[in-house]
Design a protein around this motif. Structure first.
Motif, PDB file in Angstrom:
ATOM      1  N   HIS A   1       0.885  -1.366   0.213  1.00 32.85           N
ATOM      2  CA  HIS A   1      -0.147  -0.045  -0.154  1.00 32.85           C
ATOM      3  C   HIS A   1       0.870   1.029  -0.079  1.00 32.85           C
ATOM      4  O   HIS A   1       0.747   2.256  -0.524  1.00 32.85           O
ATOM      5  CB  HIS A   1      -0.978  -0.074   1.056  1.00 32.85           C
TER       6      HIS A   1
ATOM      7  N   ASP B   1      -0.312   7.312  -8.372  1.00 36.09           N
ATOM      8  CA  ASP B   1      -1.892   7.039  -8.213  1.00 36.09           C
ATOM      9  C   ASP B   1      -2.037   7.246  -9.801  1.00 36.09           C
ATOM     10  O   ASP B   1      -0.787   7.387 -10.299  1.00 36.09           O
ATOM     11  CB  ASP B   1      -2.111   8.186  -7.532  1.00 36.09           C
TER      12      ASP B   1
ATOM     13  N   THR C   1      -2.082   4.042  -0.318  1.00 34.08           N
ATOM     14  CA  THR C   1      -3.537   3.707  -0.273  1.00 34.08           C
ATOM     15  C   THR C   1      -4.099   2.705   1.058  1.00 34.08           C
ATOM     16  O   THR C   1      -3.863   2.720   1.455  1.00 34.08           O
ATOM     17  CB  THR C   1      -3.632   2.711  -1.371  1.00 34.08           C
TER      18      THR C   1
ATOM     19  N   THR D   1      -0.492  -1.848  -5.433  1.00 36.86           N
ATOM     20  CA  THR D   1      -1.824  -1.622  -4.884  1.00 36.86           C
ATOM     21  C   THR D   1      -2.170  -0.010  -5.702  1.00 36.86           C
ATOM     22  O   THR D   1      -1.309   0.754  -6.737  1.00 36.86           O
ATOM     23  CB  THR D   1      -2.874  -1.265  -3.621  1.00 36.86           C
ATOM     24  N   GLY D   2      -3.276   0.936  -5.436  1.00 34.87           N
ATOM     25  CA  GLY D   2      -3.236   2.174  -6.510  1.00 34.87           C
ATOM     26  C   GLY D   2      -2.786   1.764  -8.321  1.00 34.87           C
ATOM     27  O   GLY D   2      -3.670   0.830  -8.528  1.00 34.87           O
TER      28      GLY D   2
END
Length: 193
Positions: A16, A21, A29, A146-147
């Motif tokens: 995370h 982004d 995230t 993630t993201g």
């Protein structure tokens, strides 16, 4: 007479932070309940030793611990013992380095998953990684971002990058949920086929 089947040593990290982004800025995230449960279940199916949820913010890690407590020792453990079993491998870590230190496999290889293979030190096909795991018996720590994916620096610090999952032609759409990507990758490198 029972036949011993070798199960490769593997850990999974859900990163995370540091991730990107949509504007390619480094961000963290939020952890989702679905990612805790669904990835843990996939890890259980494929014999993954530990599943690390990696986030630098204590509040986010506390959320994970509350969820785990509910299913491991709280009412959830009585309600759904299968979920308790699946969540047994889940750990939290404040950084990728902390997760790797906890798993403690200094001779292992760290594999990033990303569509940005140009940032890699080495590119692994699924078959190559599977060979290193099953034949050469190398432990593997596989990272999933993630993201909009892990940062260039994090990917570059890994031993290599696994080939990306390709979509059907002609679109070759490549924006799976991380839960789907984990399941596909684990099946390709840990599945009994």
């Amino acid at each position: 007479m029972s036949e011993h089947v070798y199960v490769p040593r593997m850990a999974v990290g859900l990163v995370h932070y540091p991730v990107r982004d949509r504007m390619q800025k480094t961000v963290s995230t939020n952890i989702t309940n679905f990612d805790i449960h669904d990835i843990a279940r996939a890890c259980q199916v494929y014999g993954v030793e530990k599943y690390y949820i990696i986030h630098p913010m204590q509040e986010q890690l506390m959320f994970v611990e509350r969820v785990l407590d509910h299913w491991r020792v709280g009412q959830g453990s009585k309600f759904n013992p299968m979920r308790k079993t699946a969540l047994g491998s889940v750990r939290t870590a404040s950084s990728v380095e902390a997760a790797m230190a906890d798993w403690n496999q200094p001779d292992g290889i760290t594999i990033a998953t990303t569509a940005r293979v140009e940032w890699a030190k080495r590119k692994y096909q699924f078959s190559e990684l599977r060979h290193e795991m099953h034949v050469e018996k190398k432990p593997v720590f596989m990272l999933f971002g993630t993201g909009f994916g892990m940062t260039k620096e994090l990917i570059g610090s890994c031993s290599g990058v696994l080939e990306s999952i390709r979509g059907a032609p002609p679109q070759d759409y490549r924006h799976l949920s991380v839960r789907s990507a984990v399941s596909i990758c684990l099946d390709r490198v840990m599945g009994p086929w």
